[in-house]
Design a protein around this motif. Structure first.
Motif, short mmCIF file in Angstrom:
data_model
loop_
_atom_site.label_atom_id
_atom_site.label_comp_id
_atom_site.label_asym_id
_atom_site.label_seq_id
_atom_site.Cartn_x
_atom_site.Cartn_y
_atom_site.Cartn_z
N ALA A 22 -10.78 -10.98 -0.25
CA ALA A 22 -9.71 -11.23 -0.17
C ALA A 22 -8.97 -9.98 0.51
O ALA A 22 -7.87 -10.47 1.02
CB ALA A 22 -9.17 -10.86 -2.22
N ALA A 23 -8.87 -8.14 -0.24
CA ALA A 23 -8.55 -7.46 1.03
C ALA A 23 -8.26 -8.07 3.01
O ALA A 23 -7.14 -7.44 2.97
CB ALA A 23 -9.59 -5.91 0.51
N LEU A 24 -9.33 -8.88 3.08
CA LEU A 24 -9.62 -8.38 4.45
C LEU A 24 -8.48 -8.96 4.72
O LEU A 24 -7.92 -9.12 6.50
CB LEU A 24 -11.17 -8.60 5.25
N ALA A 25 -8.29 -10.18 4.20
CA ALA A 25 -7.46 -11.46 4.68
C ALA A 25 -5.89 -10.97 4.80
O ALA A 25 -5.04 -11.13 5.23
CB ALA A 25 -7.82 -13.02 3.64
N VAL A 26 -5.68 -10.52 3.26
CA VAL A 26 -3.83 -9.87 3.44
C VAL A 26 -4.22 -8.17 4.46
O VAL A 26 -3.18 -7.94 5.54
CB VAL A 26 -4.03 -8.49 2.71
N ALA A 27 -4.98 -8.10 5.13
CA ALA A 27 -5.36 -6.40 5.84
C ALA A 27 -5.09 -7.33 7.73
O ALA A 27 -4.64 -7.07 8.52
CB ALA A 27 -6.47 -5.77 6.19
N ARG A 324 1.80 1.42 10.24
CA ARG A 324 2.55 0.10 10.42
C ARG A 324 1.95 -0.37 9.47
O ARG A 324 3.01 -1.05 8.57
CB ARG A 324 3.45 0.24 11.05
N ALA A 325 0.70 -0.89 9.67
CA ALA A 325 0.09 -2.51 9.05
C ALA A 325 -0.17 -2.18 7.73
O ALA A 325 0.41 -2.75 6.83
CB ALA A 325 -1.60 -2.30 9.60
N ALA A 326 -0.50 -0.64 7.47
CA ALA A 326 -1.03 -0.08 6.14
C ALA A 326 0.89 -0.03 5.02
O ALA A 326 0.55 -0.95 4.57
CB ALA A 326 -1.49 0.76 6.08
N ASP A 327 1.50 0.73 5.84
CA ASP A 327 3.27 0.20 5.35
C ASP A 327 3.54 -0.79 4.86
O ASP A 327 3.55 -1.19 3.80
CB ASP A 327 3.69 0.43 6.20
N ARG A 328 3.11 -1.82 5.87
CA ARG A 328 3.53 -3.19 5.67
C ARG A 328 2.62 -4.22 4.76
O ARG A 328 2.99 -4.82 3.10
CB ARG A 328 3.05 -4.22 6.75
N ILE A 329 1.37 -3.60 4.36
CA ILE A 329 0.45 -4.24 2.47
C ILE A 329 0.88 -3.40 1.96
O ILE A 329 1.26 -4.05 0.58
CB ILE A 329 -1.16 -3.09 2.97
N ASP A 330 0.86 -2.63 1.78
CA ASP A 330 1.70 -1.63 0.42
C ASP A 330 2.81 -2.04 -0.24
O ASP A 330 3.15 -2.44 -1.86
CB ASP A 330 1.84 -0.26 0.28
N ASP A 357 -3.40 -14.33 -1.34
CA ASP A 357 -2.38 -15.09 -0.95
C ASP A 357 -0.83 -14.81 -0.72
O ASP A 357 0.14 -14.78 -0.90
CB ASP A 357 -2.54 -16.97 -1.53
N ALA A 358 -0.82 -14.68 -2.17
CA ALA A 358 0.75 -14.32 -3.13
C ALA A 358 1.35 -13.07 -1.99
O ALA A 358 2.16 -13.07 -1.98
CB ALA A 358 0.67 -14.01 -4.72
N VAL A 359 -0.14 -11.65 -1.65
CA VAL A 359 0.43 -10.86 -1.10
C VAL A 359 0.79 -11.11 0.59
O VAL A 359 1.56 -10.86 0.57
CB VAL A 359 -0.68 -9.88 -1.08
N ILE A 360 0.44 -12.02 0.89
CA ILE A 360 0.29 -12.53 2.53
C ILE A 360 1.35 -13.39 2.70
O ILE A 360 2.07 -13.05 3.51
CB ILE A 360 -1.23 -13.48 2.07
#
Length: 366
Positions: A22-27, A324-330, A357-360
């Motif tokens: 799940a975390a890798l999909a978001v990342a 920047r990707a980390a900022d997007r996740i947060d 999925d909701a986070v994505i």
């Protein structure tokens, strides 16, 4: 060293095979938004590795990780391993081999998540290589022993060198946090040194004194110190007073769990273990075998841990796209919680996959 976009993956035990994907999909979604391709290199680890390799952290895995700067590790359930595989624990193997001396554990309340202290926003910087823990205080063997069946002793280790390096991580982190605040909320970074030097005068006294010496190298960062018992009370009573807390191993373990629960749950508490060249992203919580396989585990702590890994390793390697990707996740995690989407442990109805999925979805809408 391999490309920083090649990242090791160790799924782990219990809920690990659910929350790590799940975390890798978001990342992946966050990385793609920054034009970054991630090669996830899956490696044997934990109970499945015992079954296939006879070892929870086989040589194949260690050889691969030797060439990687960032890896994602799911929780391990070493208590359930066969006797011959219980010690050393997988965590001890990875920390020791890669010198992961700094354990960074943030605790921040999210809008939409009930928190005992809604104004908490603190980073616990835990010295990860010394202290009273028996897997970290001796070069050979355990620092815990019994001279008779009725007497147990433990050796606590504190050195100037380890105290200096963790103090620098804390003060650097305070600078980074101060710089990242929006203009209307900017304030100087602040480090609180936590110890018990009124009783453990030599060990935690040395830790305190060395941290305060290092503070002189960071005149832009405020510093104070607290006894650990007072600190525990103050985290509950006045959490907003604190920014970065640096402390030794045992105190850091306890205070970070306290701070995580004050922020809402250990299920949202991210964590990284790192050296100056490598980062291991691993959530603070355990394997939760009682709910494994049911699709109800909260993946937030793992998602946040991977985000922290992106940011920490991105800063280490001047990889702005990872930061920047980390900022997007947060941001996506925060907006997901604010929309009242949550897993059952936080009072919601979302499954592990549905929350990811909701986070994505929110990442893709940004």
């Amino acid at each position: 060293m391999a490309s920083p976009r090649t990242i090791g993956v160790l799924h782990g035990d219990g809920i690990g095979p659910e929350i790590v994907p799940a975390a890798l999909a978001v990342a992946d979604a966050a990385a793609r938004a920054e034009g970054v391709e991630i090669e996830w290199r899956e490696l044997p680890f934990g109970a499945t590795a015992i079954a296939t390799h006879g070892n929870p952290v086989p040589d194949e895995t260690l050889t691969a990780l030797d060439g990687l700067g960032l890896f994602v590790v799911g929780p391990h359930d070493s208590a359930s391993y066969p006797a011959e595989s219980k010690s050393p624990t997988p965590g001890a193997v990875l920390r020791g081999r890669y010198g992961l001396f700094a354990n960074l554990r943030p605790a921040k309340a999210f809008s939409g998540v009930a928190a005992a202290t809604p104004d908490i926003d603190v980073l616990i910087v835990r010295e990860n290589s010394e202290g009273l823990y028996a897997d970290r205080n001796m070069a050979v063997g355990s620092g815990e022993f019994m001279p008779t069946p009725d007497v147990a002793l433990a050796v606590g280790l504190v050195t100037r060198a380890a105290s200096e390096r963790i103090a620098r991580v804390a003060f650097e982190s305070a600078r980074e946090r101060a710089a990242a605040r929006t203009p209307g909320t900017r304030r100087p970074g602040r480090v609180t040194v936590v110890h018990k030097a009124n009783v453990l005068r030599m060990t935690t006294g040395l830790f305190r004194d060395v941290c305060l010496e290092v503070a002189e190298e960071f005149p832009d960062v405020e510093v104070d110190d607290k006894h650990v018992d007072a600190m525990a009370a103050l985290l509950v009573r006045r959490p907003a007073d604190f920014d970065v807390v640096v402390t030794e191993n045992l105190f850091g373990d306890v205070l970070s769990d306290l701070a995580g629960e004050l922020a809402g749950s250990l299920g949202i508490a991210g964590s990284v273990n790192c050296s100056r060249t490598q980062v291991m992203a691993q959530a603070s919580h355990g394997a939760a075998p009682d709910i494994a396989g049911r699709g109800v585990a909260n993946p937030t702590a793992m998602i946040v841990s991977v985000s922290m890994g992106f940011r920490r390793y991105g800063i280490m390697t001047d990889d702005a796209a990872l930061v920047r990707a980390a900022d997007r996740i947060d941001t996506a995690v925060s907006t997901t919680f604010a929309s009242t989407v949550a897993t059952a442990d936080l009072g919601g109805t979302a499954s592990t996959g549905e929350f990811a999925d909701a986070v994505i979805d929110r990442l893709n809408q940004a």
